[in-house]
Write a protein that holds these residues in place. Structure first.
Motif, PDB file in Angstrom:
ATOM      1  N   ALA A 578       0.807  -1.228   0.000  1.00 30.59           N
ATOM      2  CA  ALA A 578       0.000   0.000   0.000  1.00 30.59           C
ATOM      3  C   ALA A 578       0.838   1.275   0.000  1.00 30.59           C
ATOM      4  O   ALA A 578       0.290   2.367  -0.116  1.00 30.59           O
ATOM      5  N   GLY A 579       2.137   1.144   0.152  1.00 30.55           N
ATOM      6  CA  GLY A 579       2.997   2.319   0.174  1.00 30.55           C
ATOM      7  C   GLY A 579       3.011   3.044   1.500  1.00 30.55           C
ATOM      8  O   GLY A 579       3.531   4.168   1.580  1.00 30.55           O
ATOM      9  N   ARG A 580       2.468   2.433   2.537  1.00 30.63           N
ATOM     10  CA  ARG A 580       2.503   3.073   3.855  1.00 30.63           C
ATOM     11  C   ARG A 580       3.921   3.078   4.434  1.00 30.63           C
ATOM     12  O   ARG A 580       4.271   3.966   5.201  1.00 30.63           O
ATOM     13  N   VAL A 581       4.698   2.071   4.087  1.00 31.78           N
ATOM     14  CA  VAL A 581       6.105   2.025   4.482  1.00 31.78           C
ATOM     15  C   VAL A 581       6.908   1.571   3.273  1.00 31.78           C
ATOM     16  O   VAL A 581       6.395   0.877   2.386  1.00 31.78           O
ATOM     17  N   ALA A 582       8.167   1.957   3.233  1.00 33.31           N
ATOM     18  CA  ALA A 582       9.053   1.531   2.153  1.00 33.31           C
ATOM     19  C   ALA A 582       9.702   0.210   2.527  1.00 33.31           C
ATOM     20  O   ALA A 582      10.067   0.000   3.686  1.00 33.31           O
ATOM     21  N   PRO A 583       9.863  -0.699   1.572  1.00 33.35           N
ATOM     22  CA  PRO A 583      10.551  -1.955   1.871  1.00 33.35           C
ATOM     23  C   PRO A 583      12.026  -1.689   2.159  1.00 33.35           C
ATOM     24  O   PRO A 583      12.676  -0.907   1.461  1.00 33.35           O
ATOM     25  N   ARG A 584      12.542  -2.349   3.188  1.00 28.91           N
ATOM     26  CA  ARG A 584      13.933  -2.127   3.587  1.00 28.91           C
ATOM     27  C   ARG A 584      14.745  -3.412   3.676  1.00 28.91           C
ATOM     28  O   ARG A 584      15.949  -3.374   3.900  1.00 28.91           O
ATOM     29  N   GLY A 585      14.095  -4.564   3.531  1.00 29.11           N
ATOM     30  CA  GLY A 585      14.797  -5.829   3.660  1.00 29.11           C
ATOM     31  C   GLY A 585      15.759  -6.089   2.512  1.00 29.11           C
ATOM     32  O   GLY A 585      15.594  -5.567   1.402  1.00 29.11           O
ATOM     33  N   ARG A 586      16.774  -6.895   2.799  1.00 26.65           N
ATOM     34  CA  ARG A 586      17.758  -7.321   1.806  1.00 26.65           C
ATOM     35  C   ARG A 586      17.884  -8.836   1.879  1.00 26.65           C
ATOM     36  O   ARG A 586      17.928  -9.406   2.979  1.00 26.65           O
ATOM     37  N   LEU A 587      17.944  -9.503   0.733  1.00 21.63           N
ATOM     38  CA  LEU A 587      18.008 -10.963   0.730  1.00 21.63           C
ATOM     39  C   LEU A 587      19.190 -11.452   1.563  1.00 21.63           C
ATOM     40  O   LEU A 587      20.335 -11.058   1.301  1.00 21.63           O
ATOM     41  N   PRO A 588      18.961 -12.342   2.533  1.00 15.31           N
ATOM     42  CA  PRO A 588      20.064 -12.910   3.302  1.00 15.31           C
ATOM     43  C   PRO A 588      20.598 -14.206   2.699  1.00 15.31           C
ATOM     44  O   PRO A 588      21.482 -14.837   3.272  1.00 15.31           O
ATOM     45  N   VAL A 589      20.020 -14.620   1.553  1.00 17.61           N
ATOM     46  CA  VAL A 589      20.449 -15.828   0.841  1.00 17.61           C
ATOM     47  C   VAL A 589      20.535 -15.502  -0.646  1.00 17.61           C
ATOM     48  O   VAL A 589      19.931 -14.539  -1.123  1.00 17.61           O
ATOM     49  N   ARG A 590      21.278 -16.312  -1.374  1.00 21.59           N
ATOM     50  CA  ARG A 590      21.327 -16.170  -2.830  1.00 21.59           C
ATOM     51  C   ARG A 590      20.131 -16.886  -3.452  1.00 21.59           C
ATOM     52  O   ARG A 590      19.730 -17.944  -2.992  1.00 21.59           O
ATOM     53  N   VAL A 591      19.595 -16.309  -4.526  1.00 20.64           N
ATOM     54  CA  VAL A 591      18.583 -16.970  -5.332  1.00 20.64           C
ATOM     55  C   VAL A 591      19.246 -17.366  -6.639  1.00 20.64           C
ATOM     56  O   VAL A 591      19.733 -16.507  -7.384  1.00 20.64           O
ATOM     57  N   LEU A 592      19.276 -18.675  -6.912  1.00 19.45           N
ATOM     58  CA  LEU A 592      19.959 -19.207  -8.079  1.00 19.45           C
ATOM     59  C   LEU A 592      18.973 -19.443  -9.209  1.00 19.45           C
ATOM     60  O   LEU A 592      17.780 -19.673  -8.986  1.00 19.45           O
ATOM     61  N   ASP A 593      19.478 -19.401 -10.422  1.00 20.37           N
ATOM     62  CA  ASP A 593      18.663 -19.662 -11.597  1.00 20.37           C
ATOM     63  C   ASP A 593      18.136 -21.095 -11.550  1.00 20.37           C
ATOM     64  O   ASP A 593      18.896 -22.041 -11.295  1.00 20.37           O
ATOM     65  N   PRO A 597      21.972 -23.665 -11.846  1.00 15.32           N
ATOM     66  CA  PRO A 597      22.284 -23.220 -10.480  1.00 15.32           C
ATOM     67  C   PRO A 597      23.665 -22.592 -10.326  1.00 15.32           C
ATOM     68  O   PRO A 597      24.006 -22.161  -9.239  1.00 15.32           O
ATOM     69  N   THR A 598      24.436 -22.539 -11.399  1.00 17.48           N
ATOM     70  CA  THR A 598      25.706 -21.803 -11.320  1.00 17.48           C
ATOM     71  C   THR A 598      25.501 -20.309 -11.524  1.00 17.48           C
ATOM     72  O   THR A 598      26.419 -19.513 -11.318  1.00 17.48           O
ATOM     73  N   VAL A 599      24.296 -19.931 -11.960  1.00 27.98           N
ATOM     74  CA  VAL A 599      23.977 -18.523 -12.208  1.00 27.98           C
ATOM     75  C   VAL A 599      23.206 -17.957 -11.022  1.00 27.98           C
ATOM     76  O   VAL A 599      22.189 -18.533 -10.603  1.00 27.98           O
ATOM     77  N   VAL A 600      23.674 -16.861 -10.481  1.00 33.68           N
ATOM     78  CA  VAL A 600      23.009 -16.190  -9.373  1.00 33.68           C
ATOM     79  C   VAL A 600      22.056 -15.133  -9.924  1.00 33.68           C
ATOM     80  O   VAL A 600      22.489 -14.164 -10.568  1.00 33.68           O
ATOM     81  N   LEU A 601      20.772 -15.331  -9.717  1.00 31.30           N
ATOM     82  CA  LEU A 601      19.788 -14.335 -10.154  1.00 31.30           C
ATOM     83  C   LEU A 601      19.800 -13.111  -9.257  1.00 31.30           C
ATOM     84  O   LEU A 601      19.788 -11.963  -9.729  1.00 31.30           O
ATOM     85  N   TYR A 602      19.813 -13.370  -7.952  1.00 33.13           N
ATOM     86  CA  TYR A 602      19.779 -12.288  -6.975  1.00 33.13           C
ATOM     87  C   TYR A 602      20.769 -12.622  -5.867  1.00 33.13           C
ATOM     88  O   TYR A 602      20.631 -13.650  -5.192  1.00 33.13           O
ATOM     89  N   PRO A 603      21.767 -11.787  -5.644  1.00 33.07           N
ATOM     90  CA  PRO A 603      22.792 -12.113  -4.650  1.00 33.07           C
ATOM     91  C   PRO A 603      22.349 -11.759  -3.236  1.00 33.07           C
ATOM     92  O   PRO A 603      21.327 -11.064  -3.037  1.00 33.07           O
ATOM     93  N   VAL A 604      23.090 -12.267  -2.268  1.00 34.73           N
ATOM     94  CA  VAL A 604      22.894 -11.829  -0.886  1.00 34.73           C
ATOM     95  C   VAL A 604      23.028 -10.311  -0.850  1.00 34.73           C
ATOM     96  O   VAL A 604      23.949  -9.735  -1.422  1.00 34.73           O
ATOM     97  N   GLY A 605      22.091  -9.652  -0.201  1.00 37.73           N
ATOM     98  CA  GLY A 605      22.118  -8.196  -0.100  1.00 37.73           C
ATOM     99  C   GLY A 605      21.237  -7.489  -1.091  1.00 37.73           C
ATOM    100  O   GLY A 605      21.046  -6.264  -0.999  1.00 37.73           O
ATOM    101  N   HIS A 606      20.641  -8.235  -2.054  1.00 33.99           N
ATOM    102  CA  HIS A 606      19.756  -7.592  -3.027  1.00 33.99           C
ATOM    103  C   HIS A 606      18.446  -7.189  -2.371  1.00 33.99           C
ATOM    104  O   HIS A 606      17.855  -7.935  -1.599  1.00 33.99           O
ATOM    105  N   GLY A 607      17.972  -6.012  -2.725  1.00 35.67           N
ATOM    106  CA  GLY A 607      16.683  -5.545  -2.226  1.00 35.67           C
ATOM    107  C   GLY A 607      16.383  -4.171  -2.800  1.00 35.67           C
ATOM    108  O   GLY A 607      17.279  -3.316  -2.878  1.00 35.67           O
ATOM    109  N   LEU A 608      15.147  -3.961  -3.218  1.00 33.23           N
ATOM    110  CA  LEU A 608      14.735  -2.692  -3.805  1.00 33.23           C
ATOM    111  C   LEU A 608      13.933  -1.886  -2.797  1.00 33.23           C
ATOM    112  O   LEU A 608      13.471  -2.398  -1.782  1.00 33.23           O
ATOM    113  N   SER A 609      13.746  -0.622  -3.104  1.00 41.77           N
ATOM    114  CA  SER A 609      12.917   0.229  -2.254  1.00 41.77           C
ATOM    115  C   SER A 609      12.223   1.255  -3.130  1.00 41.77           C
ATOM    116  O   SER A 609      12.387   1.278  -4.348  1.00 41.77           O
ATOM    117  N   TYR A 610      11.408   2.127  -2.494  1.00 40.14           N
ATOM    118  CA  TYR A 610      10.780   3.222  -3.223  1.00 40.14           C
ATOM    119  C   TYR A 610      10.390   4.301  -2.227  1.00 40.14           C
ATOM    120  O   TYR A 610      10.454   4.114  -1.028  1.00 40.14           O
TER     121      TYR A 610
END
Length: 610
Positions: A578-593, A597-610
């Motif tokens: 709803a946009g009441r708060v901005a997302p602040r979390g960051r992935l604590p694990v890798r997300v692999l393709d 599985p040798t390709v990392v889609l999203y690394p540890v620490g990835h996270g968007l905000s607005y």
């Protein structure tokens, strides 16, 4: 790398104390929270005198932590009496204590131990009265698994907090310590003084079926810092924290409840990946450490599970890491520890390996008598039992149980589910919610142009912290935030007919929110998301457990990870949507393709905000 001698001496010193004593077996004083911290019971000399006055049977009992059915120590429901008779051979918790003199009892929601806060406090007090009323009676150490997130035995109205991986996404050691402090304060008020948390496993295998979001993440150093923070939070509240599952259960595709996992890490890999969180817990003064029913050939080539391994529990944990606190087994009813030996051998071998507490054997009578026979036949010495009992008594003493074992309803009301705790849980959850994908800035949704929201998706069995199906909770939260949201449960394996019904309903909505749960390559949840995307409606996916779902949803427009489907995390996700708060979390694990599985889609620490 070994902990320093200074650290070990500090840990040893922390187990001692001085002060007034309780007349054991007599009338114990009620705990008054206004009296402040309870006085220490005394040093080792006094504890050793207690041990010297115990019979062999009483000593054996002190080593066991057992389940028992019922909401009351003396008057459970008939169904619980029947269950106790069938599984333990006693009718009630009081009879369990009288027959076996157990040193601990573990609470489960499925055993009907945790109905509501006052009932839990009364059960705890009844257990203490039953034990202290016996000759040479000792207080019982009541424990539970209150990890939060997907594992919580005490539910509402207690405060339910984000679980470990959510705290890993949050990244704040302060928030992790606060969560431990809040949970500890509430457990203590209920008479629960040992919590089997935090999980210290480093979840490096995305397919791990038993740890997953119960871990803080995949970075050993980050996990170590959060484990230490939680240990501090719990133990400042006078609740024993328990780092688990030593020597590390994070890299396995086998669930030790049902099989016997093998960890193929080299010793160097174990030192780098698995050991740091346990070292950090020990430096933080951890009260207890739980073993894992796993085989680690690099640490012990015998083929024994770690729970039964002297090289691992004594050689590494005690001697190398310098730990002299309580070691408790994981449940002895799990297949991982029963794969190689019978139920009569497991408790004896665990004690020989270096364990102090034997948790929840499938048959207490078999296990208790096996230990008794092992001492009488000379396989175990009474002195070996005394060593473990001393560690357990030191812990009970340090927690104040030997002087003030009882709790009060007034203490419950002052601590459990209070506004300050609930507010803190909401704020921590907001800082944990992770925005992984946000194509064309789909989020936040507009309450003007996207007012009508359809919430569909998986509704897994509710953990204790959920008041209803996740779709209903999320829809209710969005409605409170100004949307007109409706819920349609499609389950974890939606059929073609269910998917068609969801697609038809999407035609009446301005936007769709889909809750996903453990999406695999063959999951029909993939078809659900794909067909909803084909409607042209904005689609927001919310992973309500593992953050890895996004690897199976390559065309997703917006993707949030909540790490659990408890109310506190779903409400936080709604505020982010709803946009009441901005997302602040960051992935604590890798997300692999998913395909490579040798390709990392999203690394540890990835996270968007607005």
């Amino acid at each position: 790398m070994r902990d320093s001698g200074t650290t070990r001496r500090a840990l040893l010193a922390a187990t001692a104390g001085s002060g007034a004593a309780l007349a054991l077996g007599g009338e114990a004083r009620a705990y008054d929270p206004r009296a402040g911290a309870p006085p220490a019971y005394g040093g080792d000399a006094r504890l050793r005198r207690i041990i010297a006055g115990m019979t062999l049977e009483e000593k054996v009992g002190q080593l066991f932590v057992m389940r028992v059915y019922g909401h009351s120590a003396t008057a459970p429901d008939q169904a619980d009496i029947d269950a106790n008779l069938a599984e333990i051979g006693v009718r009630t918790a009081a009879e369990l204590i009288a027959r076996y003199r157990v040193g601990g009892i573990i609470y489960f929601s499925w055993a009907h131990n945790t109905r509501d806060p006052h009932q839990i406090a009364d059960l705890s007090n009844g257990i203490q009265r039953a034990s202290l009323g016996l000759p040479r009676g000792l207080p019982v150490l009541v424990s539970t698994d209150q990890e939060h997130g997907i594992v919580a035995r005490v539910g509402k109205p207690a405060t339910l907090l984000p679980g470990a991986m959510a705290l890993g996404a949050n990244g704040s050691r302060t928030d992790a310590r606060t969560a431990g402090s809040i949970s500890g304060a509430e457990l203590r008020a209920l008479g629960i003084r040992q919590d089997y948390a935090p999980v210290a496993d480093v979840n490096v295998d995305p397919a791990n079926p038993v740890i997953g979001v119960r871990s803080f993440g995949a970075d050993p150093n980050a996990v170590a810092g959060l484990v230490a923070a939680q240990v501090t939070g719990y133990q400042r509240a006078s609740v024993a924290a328990t780092a688990k599952h030593f020597p590390g259960h994070g890299d396995t595709a086998v669930d030790s409840h049902y099989g016997f996992p093998v960890i193929d890490h080299t010793r160097a890999e174990w030192d780098t990946i698995d050991a740091p969180p346990f070292r950090a817990a020990i430096r933080a003064g951890i009260d207890s450490i739980m073993t894992a029913h796993i085989m680690v050939p690099a640490l012990d080539p015998s083929g024994d599970p770690a729970t039964l391994s002297r090289p691992i529990l004594t050689g590494i944990l005690r001697e190398e890491l310098g730990y002299d606190g309580v070691v408790v087994t994981d449940s002895l009813g799990m297949q991982g520890v029963r794969e190689k030996y019978g139920d009569d051998r497991v408790p004896v071998l665990a004690l020989k390996a270096g364990v102090d507490q034997l948790l929840n054997p499938p048959s207490l009578d078999i296990a208790w008598n096996a230990v008794l026979a092992a001492v009488r036949q000379g396989e175990l010495t009474e002195a070996r039992l005394d060593t473990s009992i001393l560690r357990v008594l030191r812990l009970k003493n340090r927690l104040g149980l030997l002087d003030r074992p009882y709790v009060t309803h007034a203490g419950v009301d002052r601590a459990v589910g209070v506004a300050g705790h609930l507010g803190a849980a909401d704020r921590i959850a907001e800082r944990s919610t992770t925005l992984v994908v946000n194509e064309r800035q789909l989020l936040p949704l507009s309450r003007v142009t996207q007012k009508r929201v359809l919430v569909v998706g998986a509704d897994p069995a509710s953990p204790s912290g959920t008041t209803g199906p996740p779709t209903s909770v999320l829809a209710g939260a969005l409605t409170e935030l100004g949307f007109t949201a409706t819920a349609l449960s499609t389950g974890t394996a939606p059929s073609a007919a269910v998917i068609a019904r969801a697609v038809a309903a999407a035609g009446e909505a301005d936007a769709v929110v889909v809750g996903t749960y453990n999406v695999g390559a063959a999951s029909s949840q993939r078809a659900l998301v794909a067909q909803l995307l084909a409607t042209g409606r904005p689609v927001v996916c919310v992973a309500v457990r593992n953050p890895y779902d996004v690897a199976q949803l390559p065309d997703v427009q917006a993707y949030l990870a909540t790490y659990s489907w408890t109310d506190v995390e779903l409400r936080a996700a709604a505020r982010v949507i709803a946009g009441r708060v901005a997302p602040r979390g960051r992935l604590p694990v890798r997300v692999l393709d998913a395909g490579d599985p040798t390709v990392v889609l999203y690394p540890v620490g990835h996270g968007l905000s607005y």
